[in-house]
Design an enzyme around this catalytic site. Structure first.
Site, PDB file in Angstrom:
ATOM      1  N   ASP A  71      -1.146  -8.499  12.085  1.00  0.00           N
ATOM      2  CA  ASP A  71      -2.663  -9.509  11.654  1.00  0.00           C
ATOM      3  C   ASP A  71      -3.136 -10.216  12.431  1.00  0.00           C
ATOM      4  O   ASP A  71      -4.428 -10.871  12.453  1.00  0.00           O
ATOM      5  CB  ASP A  71      -2.884  -9.500   9.863  1.00  0.00           C
ATOM      6  CG  ASP A  71      -2.587  -8.208   9.500  1.00  0.00           C
ATOM      7  OD1 ASP A  71      -3.279  -7.396   9.499  1.00  0.00           O
ATOM      8  OD2 ASP A  71      -1.489  -8.516   8.399  1.00  0.00           O
ATOM      9  N   SER A  84       0.891  -0.883   0.647  1.00  0.00           N
ATOM     10  CA  SER A  84      -0.378   0.096   0.304  1.00  0.00           C
ATOM     11  C   SER A  84       1.050   1.603  -0.015  1.00  0.00           C
ATOM     12  O   SER A  84       0.449   1.962  -0.660  1.00  0.00           O
ATOM     13  CB  SER A  84      -0.974   0.041   0.943  1.00  0.00           C
ATOM     14  OG  SER A  84      -0.107  -0.505   2.328  1.00  0.00           O
ATOM     15  N   HIS A 118       6.962 -12.764   7.006  1.00  0.00           N
ATOM     16  CA  HIS A 118       6.447 -11.563   6.567  1.00  0.00           C
ATOM     17  C   HIS A 118       7.371 -11.267   5.345  1.00  0.00           C
ATOM     18  O   HIS A 118       8.524 -12.108   5.932  1.00  0.00           O
ATOM     19  CB  HIS A 118       6.986 -10.708   7.886  1.00  0.00           C
ATOM     20  CG  HIS A 118       6.569  -8.806   7.557  1.00  0.00           C
ATOM     21  ND1 HIS A 118       7.311  -8.169   6.871  1.00  0.00           N
ATOM     22  CD2 HIS A 118       5.535  -8.329   7.378  1.00  0.00           C
ATOM     23  CE1 HIS A 118       7.216  -7.475   7.164  1.00  0.00           C
ATOM     24  NE2 HIS A 118       5.605  -7.307   7.460  1.00  0.00           N
ATOM     25  N   ARG A 126       4.118  -5.024  16.708  1.00  0.00           N
ATOM     26  CA  ARG A 126       2.778  -5.227  16.554  1.00  0.00           C
ATOM     27  C   ARG A 126       2.118  -5.645  17.190  1.00  0.00           C
ATOM     28  O   ARG A 126       1.042  -5.088  17.507  1.00  0.00           O
ATOM     29  CB  ARG A 126       2.275  -4.051  14.964  1.00  0.00           C
ATOM     30  CG  ARG A 126       2.938  -3.446  14.493  1.00  0.00           C
ATOM     31  CD  ARG A 126       2.948  -2.616  12.750  1.00  0.00           C
ATOM     32  NE  ARG A 126       3.233  -3.750  12.286  1.00  0.00           N
ATOM     33  CZ  ARG A 126       3.171  -3.964  11.124  1.00  0.00           C
ATOM     34  NH1 ARG A 126       2.779  -2.628  10.425  1.00  0.00           N
ATOM     35  NH2 ARG A 126       4.264  -5.627  10.370  1.00  0.00           N
ATOM     36  N   HIS A 173      -1.896  -9.004   2.153  1.00  0.00           N
ATOM     37  CA  HIS A 173      -1.661  -7.213   2.838  1.00  0.00           C
ATOM     38  C   HIS A 173      -2.669  -7.083   3.686  1.00  0.00           C
ATOM     39  O   HIS A 173      -2.462  -8.680   4.220  1.00  0.00           O
ATOM     40  CB  HIS A 173      -1.466  -6.475   1.377  1.00  0.00           C
ATOM     41  CG  HIS A 173      -1.007  -5.576   1.768  1.00  0.00           C
ATOM     42  ND1 HIS A 173      -0.162  -4.899   2.670  1.00  0.00           N
ATOM     43  CD2 HIS A 173      -0.897  -3.758   1.012  1.00  0.00           C
ATOM     44  CE1 HIS A 173      -0.157  -3.822   2.493  1.00  0.00           C
ATOM     45  NE2 HIS A 173      -0.419  -3.550   2.143  1.00  0.00           N
TER      46      HIS A 173
HETATM   47  C1  MLT Z   1       2.178  -3.731   6.284  1.00  0.00           C
HETATM   48  O1  MLT Z   1       1.992  -3.305   7.701  1.00  0.00           O
HETATM   49  O2  MLT Z   1       1.895  -3.443   5.502  1.00  0.00           O
HETATM   50  C2  MLT Z   1       2.874  -5.251   6.614  1.00  0.00           C
HETATM   51  O3  MLT Z   1       3.745  -5.621   7.550  1.00  0.00           O
HETATM   52  C3  MLT Z   1       3.490  -5.677   4.992  1.00  0.00           C
HETATM   53  C4  MLT Z   1       4.760  -5.141   5.129  1.00  0.00           C
HETATM   54  O4  MLT Z   1       5.204  -3.901   5.308  1.00  0.00           O
HETATM   55  O5  MLT Z   1       5.087  -5.563   3.924  1.00  0.00           O
END
Ligand code: MLT
Length: 267
Positions: free
Chosen positions: A200, A64, A141, A150, A94
């Site tokens: 997640d 994103s 990841h 997190r 994602h």
């Molecule tokens: C994120 O927060 O977008 C996820 O941990 C995925 C990433 O960092 O690649």
């Protein structure tokens, strides 16, 4: 700035009979989102503050964040750049993963007859998931090689504000048990670079605890938070005068070589 209002509007329209709640000017951005969605309990506001903080961005290289950067590099306006990013966030590898985790846990619970499963039952279910060629959602990841901080922040939230308040929650307990059981199983496959949970793996269970049960909305919440990170980065792209992004392409001969290598590996 108005994203919480937009998200809460959609939430109430879709799930709460199209009845809407005005923002409270005394509340901060995240707490106002909880309020406009219809959650007044202090701990939901507290959860939303943490949720909105930890999902902001992660290294700028995730799908994103990178999509915002890519589309913005064509000087498309920030709304278009962010909308493109949200299409990326919707992918199961994602942001959609936060929904997949809770579905997987609920499916496991149902298959095991409801209630709190044992660690042995969870281990067997994880093995079955892998044997079916599926992944354990919320685990692994692209860049992290240890427990996502997190995830740890959410464990801490559960310990302090739910268990610490004398309550327990089956889904959060299962999240904890999966954390204890899954990494060695994943590691033993020899195929997984990171057997640890990511952000997640926990978020849905906390939302469920406070009654936000519409799991197909979870990725929207992720998106509201992500706007803060990726749009701040887009400003930096402009400040630094980043050029339009255009990765190199490969020739047909190069493609044939790649396919040959893949086929060789498979045979
Ligand atoms: C994120 O927060 O977008 C996820 O941990 C995925 C990433 O960092 O690649």
């Amino acid at each position: 700035a108005r994203l919480p209002r937009v998200a809460a509007y959609i939430y109430r329209k879709k799930y709460k009979d199209d009845t809407h709640i005005e923002p409270d000017p005394k509340l901060d951005w995240a707490a106002n989102l909880a309020h406009m969605m219809g959650y007044e309990e202090f701990d939901v506001k507290r959860l939303m503050r943490m949720y909105m903080t930890i999902h902001v961005d992660h290294e700028g290289g995730n799908v994103s964040a990178h999509t915002t950067h890519l589309v913005g590099s064509a000087l498309s306006d920030p709304y278009l750049s962010f909308a493109a990013a949200m299409n990326g966030l919707a992918g199961p590898l994602h942001g959609l993963a936060n929904q997949e985790v809770i579905l997987w846990i609920m499916h496991m619970r149902e298959e095991l007859g409801g209630g709190l499963p044992t660690k042995e039952q969870i281990a067997a279910f994880i093995k079955k998931t892998l044997e079916e060629g599926k992944v354990v959602p919320g685990y692994g990841h692209a860049v992290l090689r240890k427990t996502d901080p997190r995830f740890a922040a959410q464990q801490d939230f559960y310990a302090r504000y739910i268990k610490g308040a004398g309550k327990t929650d089956d889904l959060c307990e299962i999240v904890q048990m999966v954390y204890e059981v899954a990494p060695p199983i994943l590691e033993s496959t020899g195929k997984i670079k990171n057997p640890w949970p990511n952000v997640d793996a926990h978020s849905g269970a906390l939302l469920m605890h406070f009654g936000v049960k519409e799991f197909d909305f979870y990725t929207v919440l992720f998106g509201v938070s992500r706007a803060l990170g990726v749009l701040a980065s887009l400003i930096w792209d402009r400040v630094l005068g980043h050029p339009i992004e255009r990765p190199g392409s490969i020739t047909t001969a190069g493609m044939k070589k790649k396919v040959k290598t893949i086929l060789k590996k498979q045979s």
